[in-house]
Design a protein around this motif. Structure first.
Motif, PDB file in Angstrom:
ATOM      1  N   GLN A  83      -9.745  -2.493   1.944  1.00 39.95           N
ATOM      2  CA  GLN A  83     -11.082  -1.900   1.993  1.00 39.95           C
ATOM      3  C   GLN A  83     -11.231  -0.745   0.996  1.00 39.95           C
ATOM      4  OE1 GLN A  83     -13.700  -3.003   3.951  1.00 39.95           O
ATOM      5  NE2 GLN A  83     -12.317  -4.713   4.306  1.00 39.95           N
ATOM      6  N   HIS A  84     -10.106  -0.209   0.543  1.00 41.07           N
ATOM      7  CA  HIS A  84     -10.120   0.889  -0.423  1.00 41.07           C
ATOM      8  C   HIS A  84      -9.814   0.404  -1.836  1.00 41.07           C
ATOM      9  CE1 HIS A  84     -10.588   3.835   2.720  1.00 41.07           C
ATOM     10  NE2 HIS A  84      -9.672   3.188   3.388  1.00 41.07           N
ATOM     11  N   GLY A  85      -9.857  -0.912  -2.015  1.00 41.58           N
ATOM     12  CA  GLY A  85      -9.664  -1.477  -3.344  1.00 41.58           C
ATOM     13  C   GLY A  85      -8.219  -1.699  -3.742  1.00 41.58           C
ATOM     14  N   ILE A  86      -7.293  -1.529  -2.827  1.00 44.08           N
ATOM     15  CA  ILE A  86      -5.881  -1.751  -3.152  1.00 44.08           C
ATOM     16  C   ILE A  86      -5.622  -3.251  -3.126  1.00 44.08           C
ATOM     17  CG2 ILE A  86      -3.503  -1.325  -2.400  1.00 44.08           C
ATOM     18  CD1 ILE A  86      -4.503   1.350  -1.254  1.00 44.08           C
ATOM     19  N   PRO A  87      -5.051  -3.810  -4.198  1.00 40.85           N
ATOM     20  CA  PRO A  87      -4.787  -5.252  -4.247  1.00 40.85           C
ATOM     21  C   PRO A  87      -3.875  -5.699  -3.097  1.00 40.85           C
ATOM     22  CG  PRO A  87      -4.430  -4.251  -6.395  1.00 40.85           C
ATOM     23  CD  PRO A  87      -4.659  -3.134  -5.434  1.00 40.85           C
ATOM     24  N   VAL A  88      -4.047  -6.931  -2.675  1.00 35.51           N
ATOM     25  CA  VAL A  88      -3.305  -7.461  -1.529  1.00 35.51           C
ATOM     26  C   VAL A  88      -1.797  -7.375  -1.753  1.00 35.51           C
ATOM     27  CG1 VAL A  88      -2.835  -9.553  -0.174  1.00 35.51           C
ATOM     28  CG2 VAL A  88      -5.176  -8.982  -0.807  1.00 35.51           C
ATOM     29  N   SER A  89      -1.336  -7.704  -2.953  1.00 32.00           N
ATOM     30  CA  SER A  89       0.113  -7.679  -3.201  1.00 32.00           C
ATOM     31  C   SER A  89       0.669  -6.260  -3.064  1.00 32.00           C
ATOM     32  CB  SER A  89       0.439  -8.250  -4.578  1.00 32.00           C
ATOM     33  OG  SER A  89      -0.203  -7.488  -5.580  1.00 32.00           O
ATOM     34  N   THR A  90      -0.063  -5.287  -3.580  1.00 33.38           N
ATOM     35  CA  THR A  90       0.374  -3.888  -3.472  1.00 33.38           C
ATOM     36  C   THR A  90       0.293  -3.414  -2.024  1.00 33.38           C
ATOM     37  OG1 THR A  90      -0.439  -3.489  -5.704  1.00 33.38           O
ATOM     38  CG2 THR A  90       0.014  -1.549  -4.358  1.00 33.38           C
ATOM     39  N   ALA A  91      -0.800  -3.774  -1.341  1.00 39.02           N
ATOM     40  CA  ALA A  91      -0.967  -3.372   0.058  1.00 39.02           C
ATOM     41  C   ALA A  91       0.125  -3.975   0.936  1.00 39.02           C
ATOM     42  CB  ALA A  91      -2.349  -3.785   0.561  1.00 39.02           C
ATOM     43  N   THR A 106       3.155  -4.801  -0.057  1.00 39.49           N
ATOM     44  CA  THR A 106       4.380  -4.063  -0.378  1.00 39.49           C
ATOM     45  C   THR A 106       4.400  -2.728   0.358  1.00 39.49           C
ATOM     46  OG1 THR A 106       4.441  -5.087  -2.571  1.00 39.49           O
ATOM     47  CG2 THR A 106       5.739  -3.082  -2.265  1.00 39.49           C
ATOM     48  N   ILE A 107       3.272  -2.030   0.359  1.00 43.96           N
ATOM     49  CA  ILE A 107       3.175  -0.750   1.068  1.00 43.96           C
ATOM     50  C   ILE A 107       3.423  -0.941   2.553  1.00 43.96           C
ATOM     51  CG2 ILE A 107       1.544   1.053   1.768  1.00 43.96           C
ATOM     52  CD1 ILE A 107       0.309   0.756  -1.080  1.00 43.96           C
ATOM     53  N   ALA A 108       2.820  -1.969   3.144  1.00 43.39           N
ATOM     54  CA  ALA A 108       2.957  -2.213   4.582  1.00 43.39           C
ATOM     55  C   ALA A 108       4.404  -2.522   4.964  1.00 43.39           C
ATOM     56  CB  ALA A 108       2.036  -3.355   5.012  1.00 43.39           C
ATOM     57  N   VAL A 109       5.057  -3.343   4.165  1.00 46.96           N
ATOM     58  CA  VAL A 109       6.456  -3.713   4.469  1.00 46.96           C
ATOM     59  C   VAL A 109       7.375  -2.508   4.260  1.00 46.96           C
ATOM     60  CG1 VAL A 109       8.382  -5.172   3.740  1.00 46.96           C
ATOM     61  CG2 VAL A 109       6.110  -6.167   4.048  1.00 46.96           C
TER      62      VAL A 109
END
Length: 159
Positions: A110-118, A120-123
């Motif tokens: 929702q803040h424009g962070i790409p799915v792949s980066t998001a 990676t952040i979540a994991v």
């Protein structure tokens, strides 16, 4: 259900020791936890707050490090952490595995962070969070050894 309640009530009335323990326990609850905690309990509450504060901060730091073009505020990191954690708990899966991360990816998206980066952040957040608790416990252990202060031990106050 009513008959079980009546049988349980009858057992409590007949067993004086159980009634005495129940009265003492209820008395301890009425006094309020703030009066029963003492210094060790207050310190434990402070440590608990530190641990809970570390988790959204880890998320915030990861977003700043891995998605610098899409920074989020600490408040937004806290909201993302709380919402994704609630989604994970509602799923009834152990530790909300997968659901927590999915919700984090959706919220960061929702803040424009790409799915792949998001993702990676979540994991990474999932992997780093337990280790932050271990690091905090180790730091507190070092402080405890240097000061020579140990938490009081003994039976619970209502026993």
């Amino acid at each position: 259900e009513i008959s079980l309640g009546l049988v349980g009530s009858e057992m409590c009335i007949r067993d004086r020791r159980l009634m005495h323990r129940l009265r003492r326990g209820i008395g301890a609850i009425r006094q309020g936890p703030w009066k029963r905690l003492g210094p060790a309990g207050i310190a434990a509450g402070g440590v608990s707050l530190l641990i809970w504060a570390c988790e959204p901060l880890i998320l915030w730091i990861l977003v700043r490090a891995l998605a610098p073009s899409h920074p989020i505020s600490v408040v937004m990191a806290l909201a993302t952490y709380l919402i994704s954690g609630t989604a994970g708990m509602a799923s009834t899966l152990p530790a909300g595995i997968g659901v927590n991360e999915g919700a984090t990816v959706l919220l960061l998206g929702q803040h424009g962070i790409p799915v792949s980066t998001a993702l990676t952040i979540a994991v990474l957040r999932r992997m780093l969070t337990p280790w932050s608790i271990v690091a905090l416990a180790a730091a507190l252990g070092v402080v405890q050894r240097r000061t020579g202060r140990m938490a009081p031990s003994g039976p619970a106050p209502w026993r």
